[in-house]
Write an enzyme that holds these catalytic residues in place. Sequence first.
Site, PDB file in Angstrom:
ATOM      1  CB  CYS A 152      -1.130  -0.073   0.830  1.00  0.00           C
ATOM      2  SG  CYS A 152      -2.770   0.944   1.043  1.00  0.00           S
ATOM      3  CG  HIS A 160      -3.507  -3.956   2.834  1.00  0.00           C
ATOM      4  ND1 HIS A 160      -2.585  -3.099   3.549  1.00  0.00           N
ATOM      5  CD2 HIS A 160      -4.017  -2.677   2.604  1.00  0.00           C
ATOM      6  CE1 HIS A 160      -2.644  -2.288   3.539  1.00  0.00           C
ATOM      7  NE2 HIS A 160      -3.559  -2.325   3.163  1.00  0.00           N
ATOM      8  CD  GLU A 205      -0.955  -5.951   4.983  1.00  0.00           C
ATOM      9  OE1 GLU A 205      -0.961  -4.912   5.340  1.00  0.00           O
ATOM     10  OE2 GLU A 205      -0.729  -6.845   3.949  1.00  0.00           O
TER      11      GLU A 205
END
Length: 188
Positions: free
Chosen positions: A78, A165, A167
């Site tokens: 990001c 993202h 994660e």
Amino acid sequence: MIVIMDNGGQYVHRIWRTLRYIGVESKIIPNTTPLEDIKAMNPSGIIFSGGPSLENTGNCEKILENYDEFNVPILGICLGHQLIAKFFGGKVGRGEKAEYSLVEIEILEEDEIFKGLPRKLRVWESHMDEVKELPPNFKVLARSETCPIEAMKHEELPIYGVQFHPEVAHTEHGEDILRNFAKLCGEL
């Protein structure tokens, strides 16, 4: 060990947790950590986390300026993706619309980071700005209908950026993307 530079993003602990889950040692450090201290950790890779502002990325840019001293794979997530683009001469600006949702991306080139993944993935995005112009010596690895540069890679160095993202649990194969990065770092 993979070092995670904390740029103040809301998901930084999820990066650490995902890496731990797949068996990779990692450490979250403030982005103001001096370069000498980071070098002393002898990282096998570095991740620039997301965060609220390009003006608050601490020593991340200095790591890029002194890349030869580290010579390890880097992944920008990001804001980290945007920082890498800006540092290498790309342009960052407001996207067509703010993204806080699932977005379908198309992988244009598998490369190591997307190895073994489907060509289309639904990923979690949380950003207002995006990379508007690719920096020289980079190639686009993935795009979406709303963001033409969802993922990129330096043509000669193991430096990657992803706008989304990996994660976050909502991202399809996000764990696999981080696993592939860990493999690039020699951790798996």
